[in-house]
Scaffold this active site. Structure first.
Site: not given
Ligand code: GLU
Length: 513
Positions: A255-257
């Site tokens: 994910s974006k993280r």
């Protein structure tokens, strides 16, 4: 039977690396078997459509070198290839009507409140959540006709069979069985008349003669419905190839993280399409042997479903960086300049480095300088690129790495000045350098070659009693580049040329103490 595969994205968000990996597998598989790859846009969920997303999907997969032979932009025997247009053309209607006639589908008039009540009661009674046997599954045709007459909104649901084992033959995992009693009745057609994924994708896969369905493993949870839909219509199901999810190195879903996941962000960050395609293909696919660097052609020749792993693939950014560096190093001088120029001319590149998270990083400014120099002094820029080529990871790295070649006054690294400029021989070294360079500077186009620079510094070291070259090379480098690291000193001196070196050596004297 010739292989037909499809990449069927929903234009509901920017394509990320997991999406494009599926497209890539379709491309590799089609090429390997001399088959056809189809791009089908699954845009029936009108509420979730994101404007511009279809264009971004096409741009992303095109950039990666993925090819397809039929699609909205190419046409083909099954046009149109956008499901909204297919729905408008009535492609799905007859099949849904057939399902109703056969008793395998039915209209359901439940209101949102009734459905919510059903969900709550299932939750309270610890029952499986879903539409397992609401009022309308059992309703007779008269009841439905009366509700229709009243003008009540309705959906069409698939009637899942009872007491049946539904079997999916997954090419990666083998046989997967489902007890049909555990599967609820999915909506096939929504109240707005649009087909859902369950309906449109299955009908299209059949009509388009799809032989192998490559899709994310998150669909395994729905495959029993799909298996049944094919059976209910008397159709031969395709081979299902549920590709494993991609996890970050921390074992969590990507994910974006974990940094960039949007495909075109990798382009903007300076990754080469060949490297990203190679890297993404190997997340979950083991071609056998130790080979890691593979061109698209090599991947097409080697791709096989047997090499796909059922376990999650891990996204390792360090490996991507390594691969990207390798690809950059493989480029000829001309191809490198071309790749950098193309990279710099993309509007995405500037937008990317202007993002808030990169505020304070000199990359954007350095890239602008590189871009200007490529225009005004292409030879200098290309020589600088060639010298930095062995050291960079991304195309963006060339900006900061090459900046000292082009800056009028490259910033001086404080620590380097402290470390090297205090030594007593440095003023004389810099004076001698300037004196040596003068004759070169007077006759333009004839700067010293790298070997001459080396010979001069070696001779100076010897004449002044230095056994080692370090005390000569390091202060010279700091004087000429402002830094302690960079490409080979003699080579960079040849690229800088006499005029720049004289100016910088003189400026360095201001830092001496
Ligand atoms: N439209 C689906 C999605 O984007 C595609 C699934 C499939 O390939 O069948 O998730």
């Amino acid at each position: 039977m010739s292989v037909r595969v499809r990449y069927a994205p929903s234009p509901t968000g920017s394509p990320h690396v997991g999406n494009v990996r599926t497209a890539l597998y379709c491309h590799l598989f089609a090429r390997r078997h001399g088959g056809t790859h189809i791009l089908r846009i699954e845009d029936t969920d009108r509420a979730r459509l994101v404007p511009g997303c279809e264009e971004e999907i096409v741009e992303s997969i095109q950039w990666l070198g993925i090819e397809w032979q039929e699609g909205p932009d190419k046409g083909g025997p099954h046009a149109p290839y956008r499901q909204s247009e297919r729905s408008e053309a009535g492609v799905y209607r007859q099949h849904v009507e057939r399902l109703i006639e056969l008793g395998h589908a039915y209209p359901a008039f439940d209101t949102p409140e009734e459905l919510e009540e059903m969900r709550l009661s299932q939750q309270l009674n610890r029952q499986p959540i879903g539409y397992f046997g609401g009022l309308w599954r059992e309703a007779g045709p008269d009841q439905a006709a009366a509700a229709k007459k009243e003008g009540r909104p309705y959906v069409i649901r698939l009637r899942m069979p009872r007491d049946k084992t539904l079997v999916c033959h997954d090419a990666i995992r083998g046989r997967i069985e489902f007890d049909s009693n555990t599967v609820d009745d999915p909506v096939l057609v929504k109240a707005d008349g649009m087909p859902t994924y369950h309906c449109a994708a299955m009908i299209d896969d059949h009509l388009m003669g799809i032989t192998h369905v490559f899709r994310g493993e998150e669909w395994i949870g729905s495959v029993a419905k799909h298996v049944w839909l094919f059976e209910a219509l008397g159709w031969e199901p395709p081979v299902w190839v549920h590709v494993p999810v991609i996890l970050g190195k921390d074992g969590k879903k990507l994910s974006k993280r974990h940094g960039d996941t949007r495909c075109l962000d990798y382009r903007a960050a300076g990754y080469c399409p060949e490297a990203l395609a190679n890297f993404v293909a190997l997340i979950g696919w083991a071609p056998g042997g130790d080979v890691e660097l593979m061109s698209m052609q090599e991947m097409c020749a080697a791709f096989d479903i047997d090499g796909l792993q059922p376990s999650p693939g891990v996204f390792d950014p360090e490996k991507l960086n390594w691969m990207n560096g390798q690809y950059i190093r493989q480029l000829s001088e001309e191809r490198l300049a071309e790749a950098v120029q193309t990279y710099l001319s993309l509007p995405d590149t500037a937008d990317y480095w202007l993002r808030e998270e990169y505020a304070g990083r000199p990359t954007g400014e350095a890239l602008l300088l590189l871009s200007n120099t490529l225009r005004t002094q292409p030879e200098l820029a290309q020589q600088a690129l060639a010298l930095e080529q062995p050291r960079v990871v991304t195309l963006a790295d060339f900006g900061e790495a090459c900046a000292f070649f082009f800056q009028e006054e490259p910033p001086m690294d404080e620590a380097a000045v402290q470390k090297w400029f205090g030594q007593s021989h440095v003023p004389e070294l810099l004076n001698s350098l300037v004196d040596w360079l003068f004759p070169f500077a007077e006759s333009p186009n004839s700067g010293p070659a790298a070997e001459e620079c080396e010979a001069f510094l070696r001779a100076w070291a010897q004449d002044h009693g230095f056994e080692k070259l370090g005390p000569i090379v390091h202060p010279t480098r700091v004087a000429l580049t402002g830094k302690t690291v960079g490409p080979g000193l003699f080579e960079l001196m040849a690229v800088l040329g006499p005029a720049r070196m004289i100016q910088r050596a003189r400026r360095a004297r201001e830092f001496l103490w």
